[in-house]
Scaffold this active site. Structure first.
Site, short mmCIF file in Angstrom:
data_model
loop_
_atom_site.label_atom_id
_atom_site.label_comp_id
_atom_site.label_asym_id
_atom_site.label_seq_id
_atom_site.Cartn_x
_atom_site.Cartn_y
_atom_site.Cartn_z
N SER A 1 0.84 -1.19 0.00
CA SER A 1 0.00 0.00 0.00
C SER A 1 0.88 1.24 0.00
O SER A 1 2.04 1.20 0.43
CB SER A 1 -0.90 -0.01 1.24
N ARG B 1 -2.57 6.68 12.13
CA ARG B 1 -1.45 6.42 11.24
C ARG B 1 -0.14 7.10 11.66
O ARG B 1 0.93 6.47 11.62
CB ARG B 1 -1.81 6.79 9.80
N CYS C 1 -3.63 10.77 26.20
CA CYS C 1 -2.60 10.62 27.22
C CYS C 1 -1.45 9.76 26.69
O CYS C 1 -1.17 8.68 27.21
CB CYS C 1 -3.21 10.02 28.48
#
Length: 466
Positions: free
Chosen positions: A239, A363, A394
């Site tokens: 990809s 991502r 966090c």
């Protein structure tokens, strides 16, 4: 121009905090048309608009953060692939992003849909996609998934293991039907992308290896089965792929496999799917090929290999992946805090915290993917400063845009727009820190429509049955 590697550097060079490819913009208010969907503009007030609607109005109506799909752009990109690859089958990647409306749009523009889960298959069917134009992927399809595919007459099931072949045969025997299948093969190609999204090297979970003979065993197994119709083979090298050299190697090895199968059985298989996973532009460093250029190169590759083996060109398929929905969608965020941080060596970075983060785009945290960003609610005459756009979770790795120049007067309440957010952002979204997933809206010609409504805390609490 160099491409932004999907696993770009995480650790900044302190003497030069930004990556080498990042250039200070000559005009901070300008919009690079190569980064944005086709209807994105700035209006007379300097506010970013998409589909004729202002970013600030979209947030006022639908909340922040917000995914905004440019319907006209998505349809244009789908149609461009269908036209460029005329005579081939083009499959839209449901895993990039799918909802009923998007499934309907890509089908209307002449594309099939590839799915890899029970949920994606259900959505595609409910979107009205013709079952014969659906491809069903997956390395561990459940009985329930296969029952749904077989029961609805899905056009092709891409088998990925001998256990799946047995499972599928049993289902077909009970239904008294034959399933149309492609055998997923690994061509041993090292695609130039991040290891997490490279899928044709040997040491990974997908497909049957060509090199050790597993692929031929699986193909013969399907060919002799009374319950399966073997259409051909499927290959996918990864990809976010920019160059076609990897496809050349994959085509050579898969066409050789087809030739060997014909020699062994006397049967010429009709189909070959080369996958796709074509790259898109996330930053100024990326220069993806056009559908026409990709089609020309891939046709030349396949025809060359067919001549070499003195065989007919099989019916070809591709799967553009993120290249359709990725550039068609932007995300809008609202700035909450702005914090300057001094670095060793005298450099400084401005941390711009927004109301989203890794829960709506994993991502960058997953493999340091690079993105761009602009201030969307106004223009400015102020100079620029190197910034890092971060989320509210966090985690120190909760980064949305690693490095970007924004105006020095960036302030709480400003709206940040991030392009190329259509692929995998909403699909990979989570409820980390009990965050709620943003809404997805489409825009076209001054009108907006909610595709997926915003999650609420009540939605999350409804799952808590303790």
């Amino acid at each position: 121009m160099t491409h932004t590697h999907v696993a770009g550097a995480i650790h900044a060079d302190v003497s030069s905090p930004g990556p080498q490819w990042l250039q200070r913009p000559a005009d901070i208010n300008a919009l690079d048309p190569a980064l944005w969907s086709e209807t994105v503009r700035r209006d007379h007030d300097g506010v970013l608009t998409v589909g004729g609607l202002r970013a600030d109005d979209l947030i006022a109506q639908h909340g922040s953060p917000l995914y905004v799909v440019d319907e006209r752009d998505l349809r244009t990109r789908a149609r461009a692939f269908a036209d460029a690859f005329a005579g081939w089958d083009v499959y839209y990647a449901a895993k990039a992003f799918i909802c009923r409306a998007v499934g309907r749009w890509v089908a209307e523009e002449g594309l099939g849909v590839d799915v890899c889960s029970l949920g994606e298959l259900r959505v595609a069917l409910e979107a009205g996609v013709e079952p014969r134009r659906i491809g069903h992927h997956g390395n561990n399809k459940s009985v329930e998934e296969l029952e749904l595919s077989v029961g609805n007459g899905v056009g092709r099931i891409i088998v990925d293991s001998l256990q799946e072949i047995e499972r599928l045969e049993e289902i077909c025997r009970r239904h008294e039907v034959r399933a149309r299948v492609l055998v997923r093969v690994t061509a041993g190609v090292e695609a130039h992308t991040h290891e997490y999204i490279a899928t044709a090297h040997e040491d990974q979970k997908f497909g049957f290896s060509i090199s050790n003979g597993q692929a031929m065993v699986a193909m013969v197994r399907c060919h002799v089965s009374p319950h399966l119709e073997l259409l051909g083979i499927h290959s996918h090298i990864g990809s976010q792929i920019f160059a076609t050299d990897g496809f050349e190697v994959a085509a050579r090895r898969t066409m050789k496999l087809l030739h060997q199968f014909t020699d062994a059985t006397g049967v010429a298989l009709a189909e070959l799917d080369l996958g796709g996973g074509f790259g898109i532009r996330y930053t100024e460093a990326d220069s993806p090929a056009t559908p026409d250029a990709l089609a020309t190169n891939l046709r030349d590759i396949v025809e060359h290999e067919a001549r070499a083996y003195q065989m007919d060109v099989p019916r070809m398929s591709i799967e553009p992946g993120r290249a359709i929905v990725g550039p068609s969608t932007l995300a809008l965020y609202t700035v909450g805090t702005v914090k300057p941080v001094d670095l060793d060596g005298g450099a400084q970075r401005i941390y711009v915290s927004v109301d989203g983060g890794m829960s709506d785009n994993i991502r960058p945290a997953l493999y340091a993917a690079q993105y761009s960003a602009v201030v969307a609610n106004r223009t400015t005459a102020e100079p620029t400063v190197l910034c890092r756009v971060v989320g509210k979770h966090c985690e120190s790795g909760d980064i949305l845009v690693h490095d970007v120049f924004l105006p020095v007067d960036i302030a709480p309440g400003d709206v940040i727009a991030v392009p190329a957010m259509g692929a995998y952002s909403r699909s990979l979204a989570s409820n980390y820190n009990h965050a709620t997933k943003p809404a997805v809206v489409s825009v076209r010609d001054g009108a907006t429509s909610t595709l997926l409504r915003r999650e609420t805390l009540d939605d999350l609490l409804a799952l808590d049955v303790s």
